[in-house]
Design an enzyme around this catalytic site. Structure first.
Site, mmCIF file in Angstrom:
data_model
loop_
_atom_site.group_PDB
_atom_site.id
_atom_site.type_symbol
_atom_site.label_atom_id
_atom_site.label_comp_id
_atom_site.label_asym_id
_atom_site.label_seq_id
_atom_site.Cartn_x
_atom_site.Cartn_y
_atom_site.Cartn_z
ATOM 1 N N SER A 132 -3.355 2.023 2.135
ATOM 2 C CA SER A 132 -2.960 1.889 0.735
ATOM 3 C C SER A 132 -2.335 3.192 0.261
ATOM 4 O O SER A 132 -2.947 4.255 0.326
ATOM 5 C CB SER A 132 -4.181 1.564 -0.131
ATOM 6 O OG SER A 132 -3.870 1.837 -1.478
ATOM 7 N N HIS A 161 0.295 -0.992 2.136
ATOM 8 C CA HIS A 161 -0.305 -1.729 1.024
ATOM 9 C C HIS A 161 0.049 -1.014 -0.287
ATOM 10 O O HIS A 161 -0.283 0.155 -0.481
ATOM 11 C CB HIS A 161 -1.824 -1.755 1.242
ATOM 12 C CG HIS A 161 -2.617 -2.501 0.227
ATOM 13 N ND1 HIS A 161 -2.851 -3.866 0.302
ATOM 14 C CD2 HIS A 161 -3.270 -2.079 -0.891
ATOM 15 C CE1 HIS A 161 -3.612 -4.239 -0.715
ATOM 16 N NE2 HIS A 161 -3.876 -3.177 -1.460
ATOM 17 N N ASP A 198 -0.326 -0.918 -4.301
ATOM 18 C CA ASP A 198 -1.185 -1.379 -5.387
ATOM 19 C C ASP A 198 -0.481 -1.261 -6.734
ATOM 20 O O ASP A 198 -0.303 -0.156 -7.259
ATOM 21 C CB ASP A 198 -2.465 -0.535 -5.418
ATOM 22 C CG ASP A 198 -3.382 -0.834 -4.250
ATOM 23 O OD1 ASP A 198 -3.823 -1.994 -4.134
ATOM 24 O OD2 ASP A 198 -3.646 0.080 -3.444
ATOM 25 N N MET A 231 -0.658 -1.737 -10.614
ATOM 26 C CA MET A 231 -1.677 -1.858 -11.673
ATOM 27 C C MET A 231 -1.015 -1.662 -13.027
ATOM 28 O O MET A 231 -0.146 -0.797 -13.173
ATOM 29 C CB MET A 231 -2.753 -0.797 -11.489
ATOM 30 C CG MET A 231 -3.409 -0.821 -10.126
ATOM 31 S SD MET A 231 -4.763 0.374 -10.066
ATOM 32 C CE MET A 231 -5.202 0.271 -8.319
ATOM 33 N N HIS A 236 -0.043 -5.718 -3.604
ATOM 34 C CA HIS A 236 -1.267 -6.189 -4.254
ATOM 35 C C HIS A 236 -1.090 -6.044 -5.764
ATOM 36 O O HIS A 236 -1.102 -4.936 -6.288
ATOM 37 C CB HIS A 236 -2.441 -5.343 -3.720
ATOM 38 C CG HIS A 236 -3.767 -5.698 -4.315
ATOM 39 N ND1 HIS A 236 -4.884 -4.905 -4.137
ATOM 40 C CD2 HIS A 236 -4.183 -6.743 -5.069
ATOM 41 C CE1 HIS A 236 -5.909 -5.455 -4.768
ATOM 42 N NE2 HIS A 236 -5.511 -6.560 -5.345
ATOM 43 N N MET A 239 -2.305 -6.157 -9.349
ATOM 44 C CA MET A 239 -3.476 -6.170 -10.234
ATOM 45 C C MET A 239 -2.936 -6.089 -11.655
ATOM 46 O O MET A 239 -3.007 -5.057 -12.327
ATOM 47 C CB MET A 239 -4.383 -4.972 -9.900
ATOM 48 C CG MET A 239 -5.145 -5.183 -8.592
ATOM 49 S SD MET A 239 -5.716 -3.633 -7.874
ATOM 50 C CE MET A 239 -4.236 -3.162 -6.997
ATOM 51 N N MET A 277 -11.981 -8.596 -2.414
ATOM 52 C CA MET A 277 -12.110 -7.214 -2.892
ATOM 53 C C MET A 277 -13.540 -6.745 -2.639
ATOM 54 O O MET A 277 -14.502 -7.408 -3.034
ATOM 55 C CB MET A 277 -11.802 -7.123 -4.388
ATOM 56 C CG MET A 277 -10.336 -7.263 -4.761
ATOM 57 S SD MET A 277 -9.231 -6.062 -3.989
ATOM 58 C CE MET A 277 -9.862 -4.500 -4.615
ATOM 59 N N PHE A 334 -9.252 1.593 -8.688
ATOM 60 C CA PHE A 334 -9.201 2.984 -8.206
ATOM 61 C C PHE A 334 -9.476 3.058 -6.704
ATOM 62 O O PHE A 334 -10.272 2.272 -6.182
ATOM 63 C CB PHE A 334 -10.230 3.837 -8.959
ATOM 64 C CG PHE A 334 -9.969 3.878 -10.437
ATOM 65 C CD1 PHE A 334 -9.072 4.803 -10.974
ATOM 66 C CD2 PHE A 334 -10.573 2.958 -11.291
ATOM 67 C CE1 PHE A 334 -8.797 4.819 -12.335
ATOM 68 C CE2 PHE A 334 -10.312 2.960 -12.658
ATOM 69 C CZ PHE A 334 -9.412 3.902 -13.181
ATOM 70 N N GLY A 335 -8.824 4.034 -6.081
ATOM 71 C CA GLY A 335 -9.119 4.322 -4.685
ATOM 72 C C GLY A 335 -10.361 5.189 -4.597
ATOM 73 O O GLY A 335 -10.859 5.684 -5.610
ATOM 74 N N GLY A 336 -10.873 5.353 -3.393
ATOM 75 C CA GLY A 336 -11.972 6.286 -3.155
ATOM 76 C C GLY A 336 -13.341 5.818 -3.611
ATOM 77 O O GLY A 336 -14.265 6.621 -3.694
ATOM 78 N N ASP A 347 -10.435 -5.088 0.968
ATOM 79 C CA ASP A 347 -9.796 -3.958 0.286
ATOM 80 C C ASP A 347 -10.817 -3.252 -0.596
ATOM 81 O O ASP A 347 -11.372 -3.863 -1.513
ATOM 82 C CB ASP A 347 -8.622 -4.490 -0.550
ATOM 83 C CG ASP A 347 -7.859 -3.392 -1.288
ATOM 84 O OD1 ASP A 347 -8.132 -2.199 -1.068
ATOM 85 O OD2 ASP A 347 -6.975 -3.758 -2.090
ATOM 86 N N GLY A 348 -11.026 -1.963 -0.297
ATOM 87 C CA GLY A 348 -11.892 -1.140 -1.141
ATOM 88 C C GLY A 348 -13.056 -0.558 -0.368
ATOM 89 O O GLY A 348 -13.906 -1.289 0.136
ATOM 90 N N GLY A 393 -7.285 3.195 2.014
ATOM 91 C CA GLY A 393 -6.527 4.192 1.259
ATOM 92 C C GLY A 393 -7.010 5.592 1.548
ATOM 93 O O GLY A 393 -6.398 6.334 2.314
HETATM 94 C C1 DX5 Z 1 -8.249 -0.606 -5.417
HETATM 95 C C2 DX5 Z 1 -7.022 -0.870 -4.575
HETATM 96 C C3 DX5 Z 1 -7.189 -0.430 -3.181
HETATM 97 C C4 DX5 Z 1 -7.432 1.046 -3.003
HETATM 98 C C5 DX5 Z 1 -8.284 1.199 -1.816
HETATM 99 O O1 DX5 Z 1 -8.167 -1.311 -6.591
HETATM 100 O O2 DX5 Z 1 -6.712 -2.251 -4.568
HETATM 101 O O3 DX5 Z 1 -6.113 -0.870 -2.369
HETATM 102 O O4 DX5 Z 1 -6.284 1.817 -2.853
HETATM 103 O O5 DX5 Z 1 -8.604 2.546 -1.669
HETATM 104 P P1 DX5 Z 1 -9.839 2.996 -0.783
HETATM 105 O O6 DX5 Z 1 -9.574 2.573 0.624
HETATM 106 O O7 DX5 Z 1 -9.855 4.473 -0.965
HETATM 107 O O8 DX5 Z 1 -11.062 2.321 -1.351
HETATM 108 ZN ZN ZN Z 2 -5.265 -2.943 -3.040
#
Ligand code: DX5
Ligand code: ZN
Length: 219
Positions: A6, A29, A31, A33, A62, A64, A133, A139-141, A171-172, A193
């Protein structure tokens, strides 16, 4: 086993080299948003268009976002490999998925952690990929929510019980430590990600994720 890094965790100041660094993955990927469907804002059509042009591998978008039934088409026009919509954001997932396919794009539907897998049972005919999900989108991380794990197995059972060939994406919070278990539960497509972009060597991490996923599958 498909690994989809991601770009949310990439360095946006160097997006071209970041995309080049994941050339050994299966798809990038992206994202999208809108600060309404999720409490975060990333990028829209023009930036996605440029990322598709720069990506050495297929792109997996993706979405959102709200109003996804009208918006999804605008992303499909850019020619990605797949477009994922959220069932929670769609008023008419059947016709949106059909539209995507008519445009030559693979259609995918995502469910948030609190949305049951059964909400997708009437949609299997329309989709090429199902996204479970494993964190709240936005958010990532974040850390993978353990309670979403049984949903992966449930989604695999739903797909296996149908006559359709559908990829199962998670994902996540996907890490080297949990990817094997996710594979064992039936996931075959993994978004990662922070695990990829937080590592010193992105290609090496993609390889490690692949190996860990495969070893989980062989257990
Ligand atoms: C979160 C995103 C993910 C995100 C995943 O809403 O859809 O794609 O980037 O990041 P990680 O792998 O760090 O959880
Ligand atoms: Zn995603």
């Amino acid at each position: 086993m498909h690994i989809h890094p991601s770009l949310l965790s990439a360095d946006f100041g160097n997006i071209e080299s970041e995309l080049a660094s994941i050339a050994s993955a299966d798809a990038a990927h992206l994202d999208v948003m809108d600060n309404h469907f999720v409490p975060n804002l990333t990028f829209g059509v023009p930036v996605v268009q440029r990322m598709i042009e720069l990506s050495p591998i297929p792109t997996d978008i993706h979405l959102m976002i709200e109003n996804v039934d009208t918006e999804a088409v605008k992303y499909a026009e850019l020619g990605p490999h797949s477009v994922t919509i959220h069932i929670e954001a769609s008023k008419d997932p059947v016709s949106t998925c059909r539209k995507l396919r008519e445009m030559g794009v693979r259609s995918a539907v995502a469910i948030k952690p609190n949305t049951p897998v059964s909400s997708l049972s009437g949609l299997l005919e329309e989709i090429d990929m199902l996204l479970v999900m494993t964190v709240e989108p936005g958010f990532g991380g974040q850390k993978l929510i353990a309670q979403t794990m049984p949903k992966v197995a449930e989604a695999r059972a739903l797909i296996s019980g149908s006559k359709f060939e559908i990829a199962l994406q998670v994902d996540g919070g996907v890490t080297l430590e949990n990817i094997g278990e996710l594979a064992a539960l039936g996931a075959d497509t993994f978004v990662a990600g922070s695990s990829v972009f937080g590592s010193a060597d992105h290609a090496q991490r993609i390889l490690e994720l692949r190996k860990s996923a495969a070893s989980g599958l062989n257990q």
